[in-house]
Design an enzyme around this catalytic site. Structure first.
Site, short mmCIF file in Angstrom:
data_model
loop_
_atom_site.label_atom_id
_atom_site.label_comp_id
_atom_site.label_asym_id
_atom_site.label_seq_id
_atom_site.Cartn_x
_atom_site.Cartn_y
_atom_site.Cartn_z
N LYS A 27 0.84 -1.20 0.00
CA LYS A 27 0.00 0.00 0.00
C LYS A 27 0.87 1.25 0.00
CE LYS A 27 -3.50 2.19 2.94
NZ LYS A 27 -2.72 3.00 3.89
N ASP A 28 2.02 1.16 0.63
CA ASP A 28 2.92 2.28 0.78
C ASP A 28 3.74 2.54 -0.50
OD1 ASP A 28 4.24 4.26 2.35
OD2 ASP A 28 5.94 2.92 2.60
#
Length: 915
Positions: free
Chosen positions: A573-574
């Protein structure tokens, strides 16, 4: 269900042929589909044409549309059952035709290869000493099916397997076909959705369901399979197989962002888990007592066993009755005594003990079962010892008096708040910043000071609760089992001070070996590195941490092992898929070398999810692609939701999955440092670094767009997913509404539902295209070589391509139409569309494929059975989202909500993954 269902409905009739043993997935699925249509025809005749693809569900009233969606969801469940049954048949066919040595994923295959490669028995023994495998079941909300639905699915699977046999008469076969229809009808009549949000207690029961159904029996069988393979390929050697395979759990212990996991809940979870194992042992020992009717007139009972029996009889109150009832049957008398102690252990665990003889711990029961094994062997019945008693003893060794090793998990926000409170009470001043040298100096000083044994007073309720969590460990270990807990997982670890803080809390909670709290911590403290920056910082953090004396003493006491957890979900997600995979691999390689340098084994706990973008990948391939030397027989991995039910709901699949995981880890331990494919190559590493950087830049630019959150919320069922009631935990850790605080599971779940699936591919195309543009033809040739020779790069491209095959831009565009702001809609969707086409083009340029997904024939066939229906449900979902969000009439809104949630559940079942 459009064209695919037409084919299915025309390919079979409700009367199944004489046997399904030779049938393909399509034929078995057609049989099940026909049964489903028959049920729909009886109960809701308007749905049958929709199922058969002869009519559209568009325009149906909400209630009827909901029934159609439920039927389509049931169809996906039945299709999955047919696929699992077919895979099991295929494995059996291979084993019958070629022998177990040729069955990929088996111990026999791994050991056959090892023997051919000249791996010695001593090398095998050395690896066995360090072999530690533990899948960890989490409570992450990714399972959309209720337990009652899972149970009915299992019955259908067993009936389908039963129908493979050719031994039945026409009458018997018809009865079994009718039973399949009955179970499908029960599915039709059972509510698919959780009407209320499940409690942690419900999640505990869900997790234990798989143990009661399969895992208690299958884990010991897996050890026996290993033993058999060793005997076959190293016939004159002796090996000591320890219970290297155990299960962990986070259910009832994962407090990270879940306010419903309290100390009281954790305590109750421990008791319920313990009783599950104790009840299982009781039933198995009762079975042994019934069958081991060996008379002293027929067998010579060893004198040592007779003495052990007398000692057992001396502990029970009704010794005379036991002697009389089982006169001359020493083994039955012995097992009756074991049962008496086990019954008292169960009552004590419930808090109802009567003060009679009981088992203080699992080791005592293991000792008694070993004595029985030895006595049977000495009585010239070794097969009875091996086949009947040893599986029970191994079950106790694996599951002990706790079923699972429960991990506790908390985040650094909560632990640091508790520590600030302690600092305030002890010094009378406000705590310094947690990133300051003063803070770390105070923590080290705290670790060096002896405990006075007096409780801290004046703590805020949340801080006291955190401290009590550590005290709970010592209490429950003494009450239940010394191995009842696994470790303490520290989420959001950013610094050395974060981890030292956990050691301080454990000290105040009484978890040190000595009363003064100076020697060592008995509960492993495991930092979790989740984001890209934290993964990059991990080697520096661990180097400094392992220089702290109390940490080194603790790791030595824990087998000279320091475990580190790495997060696939948040790193993805990062940083996106390419960057996440590369940073995870780099961190493992660096930490492995650091461990070698410092003389401590770094063991990795892999925080994987079910979907590709959360680390989900074929077990064997994923393990084989791990950096050389990074496993060495120690492997922990999270398993959750739909992954757990897929792997462990059916006995045949569960047996295969257990052995596949264990044999893959053992193969990596034996081979990884000998294999060319895992030898670090500077050229490949340099290329992956460049690819990761360019991919991260493109992905980072995309998620940094200030309008992305508005687009995502409107163009996906992100907010509506929380209405599904599939987990006790909130979707956000601290209630904020930002993208940064949104958990990885709903992030992935919602992007999959709207067929964008960006979490499994966005940025990869930019990375590949940039690399080729900068390095030209030589760069392209390098990527071709990496595709052939780098397991990591191959795994990344394989999983990206599979994800791209699930993307449908025409459907994604319909979801985008839900975004009211045209400028935002065009900007975000155009970026997604451009990156998608670039990724497809770049991937095919490297793999040499003609079209996306064509390399994966089995995967494509699986998708082909599903996509027509998923597409239809997606289109219905778009309209349902529009109606649900705009309708104000409460009763009608509720009808739309029910249909919408069924559409989410249906798509999740079709794709085979949620988050």
């Amino acid at each position: 269900m459009t064209a695919d269902q037409k084919v299915l409905s025309e390919s079979t009739s409700s009367a199944a042929p004489s046997a399904l043993a030779t049938r393909s997935v399509k034929e078995a699925a057609a049989f099940l589909f026909d049964q489903l249509v028959g049920v729909a025809q009886r109960h809701q005749p308007e749905i049958a044409p929709v199922l058969r693809g002869f009519a559209s569900s568009a325009g149906l009233p909400p209630a009827l549309l909901g029934r159609a969606l439920q039927a389509q969801g049931i169809w996906f469940q039945l299709l999955s059952i047919a696929e699992q049954a077919s895979a099991m048949r295929r494995r059996r066919t291979i084993e019958r035709a070629k022998g177990r040595d040729e069955l990929l994923g088996s111990f026999a295959h791994v050991l056959a290869d090892a023997a051919k490669a000249g791996v010695t028995a001593d090398e095998i023994r050395a690896q066995l000493k360090s072999l530690r495998i533990r899948p960890v079941i989490t409570a992450h909300p990714t399972e959309a099916k209720r337990v009652t639905v899972l149970e009915k699915n299992r019955k259908i699977y067993l009936l389908l397997k039963d129908l493979e046999s050719s031994r039945w008469t026409d009458r018997e076969r018809a009865a079994r076909i009718g039973a399949v229809g009955d179970q499908i009808e029960l599915l039709w009549l059972t509510g698919e959705l959780h009407l209320e949000k499940p409690t942690v207690e419900h999640e505990v029961a869900w997790g234990l369901h798989f143990f009661a159904e399969n895992l208690f029996d299958l884990a010991p069988e897996m050890l026996a399979s290993f033993e058999s393979a060793l005997a076959a390929h190293y016939p004159n050697e002796r090996f000591d197989i320890t219970p290297f395979f155990q299960f962990g759990s986070w259910i009832g212990g994962d407090r990270d962002g879940n306010p419903f996991v309290t100390n009281a809940v954790t305590r109750e979870t421990m008791v319920v888990n313990a009783l599950a194992s104790l009840d299982y042992y009781r039933q198995r020992i009762l079975d042994l007592a019934r069958v081991l009717s060996i008379s002293e007139r027929s067998a010579t009972i060893p004198a040592e066993f007779r003495a052990a029996l007398e000692a057992e009889l001396a502990q029970v109150e009704d010794a005379a009755r036991i002697r009389t009832r089982n006169q001359g049957e020493a083994f039955r008398q012995y097992l009756t005594c074991v049962l008496r102690k086990l019954d008292e252990t169960i009552l004590t665990t419930k808090g109802e003990g009567r003060g009679k003889a009981r088992y203080a711990n699992a080791d005592e029961l293991i000792r008694d079962l070993r004595a029985l094994e030895q006595a049977l062997t000495e009585s010239r019945s070794p097969s009875l010892a091996n086949d009947m008693v040893r599986p029970v003893r191994r079950a106790v060794e694996i599951f002990r008096f706790s079923t699972v090793r429960l991990d506790l998990r908390e985040n650094t926000t909560r632990t640091n708040n508790a520590l600030r409170d302690i600092y305030r009470i002890k010094t009378g001043k406000d705590a310094p910043d947690v990133d300051s040298p003063e803070w770390q100096a105070w923590l080290i000083a705290e670790l060096a000071q002896p405990r006075n044994g007096l409780p801290l007073t004046g703590l805020a309720p949340e801080s006291q609760d955190t401290l009590d969590m550590f005290a709970l460990v010592a209490d429950m270990r003494s009450r239940l089992d010394r191995e009842a807990f696994g470790s303490f997982i520290l989420s959001m670890t950013h610094s050395v001070a974060d981890v030292l803080g956990a050691y301080v809390l454990a000290k105040h909670g009484g978890l040190y070996l000595d009363d003064a709290g100076l020697e060592l911590c008995t509960l492993p403290i495991v930092p979790l590195f989740e984001t890209i920056p934290d993964l990059r910082a991990a080697p520096v953090i661990m180097r400094e941490l392992l220089r702290v004396p109390v940490v080194r003493r603790s790791t030595r006491w824990q087998g000279n092992v320091q475990e580190v957890m790495i997060g696939y979900s948040d790193s993805n997600k990062d940083g996106g898929f390419m960057s996440s995979n590369w940073e995870l691999a780099k961190a493992q390689s660096k930490l492995t070398r650091l461990g070698e340098e410092l003389g401590v084994a770094i063991a990795f706990f892999h925080g994987r999810g079910g979907s590709v973008s959360r680390g989900g990948a074929p077990t064997g391939h994923a393990i084989a692609a791990q950096p050389a030397g990074s496993i060495r027989g120690r492997f922990r991995v999270t398993e959750q939701g739909e992954v757990v039910s897929f792997k462990y709901a059916n006995r045949g699949t569960a047996s295969y999955q257990l052995e596949l995981l264990a044999s893959s880890v053992f193969a990596h331990a034996l081979k990884s440092e000998r294999e060319d494919a895992l030898v670090p190559r500077a050229e490949f590493d340099d290329a992956l670094e460049a690819l990761s950087g360019a991919s991260l830049a493109a992905y980072g630019k995309f998620i940094a767009d200030p309008d992305l959150v508005a687009y995502f919320q409107a163009a996906s069922p992100l907010e509506e997913i929380s209405l599904l009631n599939i987990g006790s935990r909130p979707a956000r850790r601290f209630g904020a509404r930002s993208l940064a605080d949104l958990r990885a599971i709903p992030w992935v779940f919602a992007w999959a539902q709207n067929r964008h699936a960006i979490t499994g591919w966005y940025g990869v195309g930019s990375g590949l295209a940039s690399f080729i543009e900068v390095r030209g033809e030589r760069g392209l040739q390098l990527l071709h070589r990496m595709f052939e020779d780098s397991r990591l790069f191959r795994l990344i491209l394989d999983e990206v391509e599979k994800t791209l095959a699930m993307v449908d831009l025409s459907i994604a565009r319909q979801y985008a139409s839900l975004v009211a702001d045209e400028a935002v809609r065009k900007k975000i969707f155009s970026a997604i569309e451009a990156e998608y086409h670039l990724t497809c083009e770049s991937v095919l340029r490297i793999t040499g494929g003609g079209e996306i997904g064509a390399r994966f024939t089995d995967y494509q066939a699986r998708l082909a059975h599903r996509l027509a229906t998923i597409n239809e449900v997606n289109r219905e979902q778009v309209e349902l989202l529009r109606l649900f969000r705009t309708t104000e009439e409460e009763a009608l809104k509720e009808e739309y909500k029910s249909a919408l949630l069924l559409s989410i559940s249906c798509i999740a079942a079709g794709l085979g993954a949620t988050g």
